[in-house]
Design a protein around this motif. Structure first.
Motif, PDB file in Angstrom:
ATOM      1  N   CYS A 154       0.848  -1.204   0.000  1.00 10.69           N
ATOM      2  CA  CYS A 154       0.000   0.000   0.000  1.00 10.69           C
ATOM      3  C   CYS A 154       0.876   1.244   0.000  1.00 10.69           C
ATOM      4  O   CYS A 154       1.256   1.753   1.067  1.00 10.69           O
ATOM      5  CB  CYS A 154      -0.925   0.002   1.212  1.00 10.69           C
ATOM      6  SG  CYS A 154      -2.155  -1.305   1.194  1.00 10.69           S
ATOM      7  N   ASN A 155       1.230   1.691  -1.211  1.00 11.26           N
ATOM      8  CA  ASN A 155       2.020   2.915  -1.347  1.00 11.26           C
ATOM      9  C   ASN A 155       3.336   2.809  -0.588  1.00 11.26           C
ATOM     10  O   ASN A 155       3.754   3.748   0.079  1.00 11.26           O
ATOM     11  CB  ASN A 155       1.202   4.125  -0.855  1.00 11.26           C
ATOM     12  CG  ASN A 155       1.492   5.371  -1.665  1.00 11.26           C
ATOM     13  OD1 ASN A 155       2.365   5.392  -2.521  1.00 11.26           O
ATOM     14  ND2 ASN A 155       0.752   6.430  -1.391  1.00 11.26           N
ATOM     15  N   GLY A 156       3.980   1.630  -0.701  1.00 13.17           N
ATOM     16  CA  GLY A 156       5.263   1.422  -0.045  1.00 13.17           C
ATOM     17  C   GLY A 156       5.176   0.802   1.330  1.00 13.17           C
ATOM     18  O   GLY A 156       6.199   0.461   1.929  1.00 13.17           O
ATOM     19  N   ARG A 157       3.964   0.650   1.846  1.00 10.79           N
ATOM     20  CA  ARG A 157       3.764   0.045   3.171  1.00 10.79           C
ATOM     21  C   ARG A 157       3.192  -1.360   3.000  1.00 10.79           C
ATOM     22  O   ARG A 157       2.140  -1.535   2.386  1.00 10.79           O
ATOM     23  CB  ARG A 157       2.805   0.919   3.981  1.00 10.79           C
ATOM     24  CG  ARG A 157       2.427   0.361   5.341  1.00 10.79           C
ATOM     25  CD  ARG A 157       1.578   1.406   6.040  1.00 10.79           C
ATOM     26  NE  ARG A 157       0.766   0.856   7.098  1.00 10.79           N
ATOM     27  CZ  ARG A 157      -0.226   1.498   7.702  1.00 10.79           C
ATOM     28  NH1 ARG A 157      -0.538   2.729   7.306  1.00 10.79           N
ATOM     29  NH2 ARG A 157      -0.906   0.945   8.668  1.00 10.79           N
ATOM     30  N   LEU A 158       3.888  -2.365   3.514  1.00  5.49           N
ATOM     31  CA  LEU A 158       3.427  -3.737   3.383  1.00  5.49           C
ATOM     32  C   LEU A 158       2.375  -4.033   4.451  1.00  5.49           C
ATOM     33  O   LEU A 158       2.608  -3.816   5.643  1.00  5.49           O
ATOM     34  CB  LEU A 158       4.606  -4.704   3.515  1.00  5.49           C
ATOM     35  CG  LEU A 158       5.625  -4.665   2.362  1.00  5.49           C
ATOM     36  CD1 LEU A 158       6.759  -5.642   2.629  1.00  5.49           C
ATOM     37  CD2 LEU A 158       4.957  -4.973   1.029  1.00  5.49           C
TER      38      LEU A 158
ATOM     39  N   GLU B  23      -2.602  13.012  -3.363  1.00  3.28           N
ATOM     40  CA  GLU B  23      -2.987  13.392  -2.001  1.00  3.28           C
ATOM     41  C   GLU B  23      -2.555  12.341  -0.972  1.00  3.28           C
ATOM     42  O   GLU B  23      -2.588  12.606   0.226  1.00  3.28           O
ATOM     43  CB  GLU B  23      -4.503  13.592  -1.915  1.00  3.28           C
ATOM     44  CG  GLU B  23      -5.017  14.835  -2.621  1.00  3.28           C
ATOM     45  CD  GLU B  23      -4.629  16.119  -1.902  1.00  3.28           C
ATOM     46  OE1 GLU B  23      -5.072  16.325  -0.760  1.00  3.28           O
ATOM     47  OE2 GLU B  23      -3.866  16.909  -2.493  1.00  3.28           O
ATOM     48  N   GLY B  24      -2.199  11.132  -1.442  1.00  7.48           N
ATOM     49  CA  GLY B  24      -1.664  10.130  -0.517  1.00  7.48           C
ATOM     50  C   GLY B  24      -2.496   8.886  -0.291  1.00  7.48           C
ATOM     51  O   GLY B  24      -2.290   8.188   0.703  1.00  7.48           O
ATOM     52  N   ILE B  25      -3.448   8.544  -1.203  1.00  4.97           N
ATOM     53  CA  ILE B  25      -4.256   7.337  -0.996  1.00  4.97           C
ATOM     54  C   ILE B  25      -3.381   6.082  -1.055  1.00  4.97           C
ATOM     55  O   ILE B  25      -2.305   6.088  -1.652  1.00  4.97           O
ATOM     56  CB  ILE B  25      -5.422   7.211  -2.011  1.00  4.97           C
ATOM     57  CG1 ILE B  25      -4.911   7.075  -3.451  1.00  4.97           C
ATOM     58  CG2 ILE B  25      -6.391   8.361  -1.841  1.00  4.97           C
ATOM     59  CD1 ILE B  25      -5.979   6.678  -4.457  1.00  4.97           C
ATOM     60  N   ASP B  26      -3.896   5.006  -0.445  1.00 10.60           N
ATOM     61  CA  ASP B  26      -3.160   3.754  -0.368  1.00 10.60           C
ATOM     62  C   ASP B  26      -3.757   2.650  -1.231  1.00 10.60           C
ATOM     63  O   ASP B  26      -3.097   1.636  -1.471  1.00 10.60           O
ATOM     64  CB  ASP B  26      -3.135   3.265   1.087  1.00 10.60           C
ATOM     65  CG  ASP B  26      -2.475   4.268   1.996  1.00 10.60           C
ATOM     66  OD1 ASP B  26      -1.245   4.397   1.942  1.00 10.60           O
ATOM     67  OD2 ASP B  26      -3.194   4.951   2.762  1.00 10.60           O
ATOM     68  N   MET B  27      -4.999   2.806  -1.676  1.00  6.71           N
ATOM     69  CA  MET B  27      -5.610   1.814  -2.553  1.00  6.71           C
ATOM     70  C   MET B  27      -6.775   2.423  -3.323  1.00  6.71           C
ATOM     71  O   MET B  27      -7.305   3.471  -2.945  1.00  6.71           O
ATOM     72  CB  MET B  27      -6.049   0.556  -1.787  1.00  6.71           C
ATOM     73  CG  MET B  27      -7.079   0.756  -0.721  1.00  6.71           C
ATOM     74  SD  MET B  27      -7.424  -0.797   0.190  1.00  6.71           S
ATOM     75  CE  MET B  27      -5.953  -0.953   1.178  1.00  6.71           C
TER      76      MET B  27
END
Length: 275
Positions: free
Chosen positions: A3-7, A108-112
């Protein structure tokens, strides 16, 4: 999921809390359609146990007003970036069928990405999803905005959904989307009988290849046959949540986070006892 670089692990089921920015959603329209009320509701969802906040700038209920991508972007404003700043632990999902809204949300920074259309309402959605490298939620739905709520007649709803998932996941993988989540599309163009069959056959949806998201919160196939309101079916909904969790569902998309968190806790306790 990346998720945007975060597992993000899905070994334990997760809760996606619904944040509607709309004035016309069927059960909470107008409650959270300014930045301050949206921020407060996001805080409550997270406090109650949600790990994902699903931000929806457009209602997709039957007879809802249709918005353009520009309308969605204007309505969303700075809510995504404000939530990310205030609650950096939160994962943000953006509920849209427009690739332009996805581009805005990505900046804006969404993750999915949560696309109810399966890429069918915007020809460039899969391409943009691949470029962002974000997880993509693929929902089963009729092929156009105008027909998405038309009750289709399926010979076998499970077989129909799996054919659709097979075709669409291949298209997404070809476009570079690596993390795909499957949503069978409760509440969209399906009969009560078909949706109850989907509940009972959840374990067969998607062949177990991708994580499954279930969104049955306040849906009419539960409350209408009971003669109840969308807000009066929590007990029945949690029983159905337990059924889908026992069949492998990994994400519950809900309005009522506290109750869903209790159901997941009970499910995990039952699972541990079996082990």
């Amino acid at each position: 999921m990346n998720c945007n670089g975060r597992l993000v692990e899905l070994t334990k089921p997760k809760i996606m809390g619904i944040l509607n920015l709309t004035p016309d959603s069927f059960s909470d329209g107008g409650k959270f359609n300014n930045e301050e009320s949206a921020l407060k509701h996001a805080e409550k969802l997270l406090k109650d146990g949600a790990e994902i906040i699903d931000i929806g700038p457009q209602s997709t209920r039957p007879d809802a007003g249709f918005l353009s991508s520009n309308d969605e972007i204007e309505r969303t404003g700075k809510i995504i970036s404000r939530i990310k700043k205030e609650f950096p632990e939160a994962l943000i999902s953006l509920d849209t069928f427009y690739s332009e809204t996805v581009k805005f949300g990505f900046n804006e920074g969404i993750d999915m990405i949560n696309d109810i259309s399966g890429g069918q309402f915007d020809d460039t959605m899969f391409k943009i999803a691949g470029e962002t490298k974000l997880p993509y939620i693929l929902m089963h739905v009729n092929p156009s905005y105008e027909t998405m709520h038309h009750k289709a007649k399926f010979e076998d709803i499970t077989l129909e959904i799996n054919r659709y998932f097979s075709k669409k996941t291949n298209e997404l993988l070809e476009k570079g989307v690596k993390d795909i989540i499957l949503d069978p599309g409760f509440g969209f163009g399906k009969t009560v009988e078909d949706q109850m069959k989907m509940i009972s056959e959840t374990q067969y949806l998607g062949f177990g290849k991708f994580p499954l998201l279930i969104g049955i919160s306040r849906k009419s196939f539960i409350y209408k046959p009971l003669g109840k309101s969308p807000l009066g079916i929590n007990e029945e909904t949690q029983k159905l949540h337990m059924k889908v969790l026992e069949q492998g569902a990994k994400i519950l998309r809900v309005h009522d986070v506290t109750e869903a968190a209790l159901t997941i806790r009970q499910f995990c306790e039952k699972t541990e006892k079996r082990l």
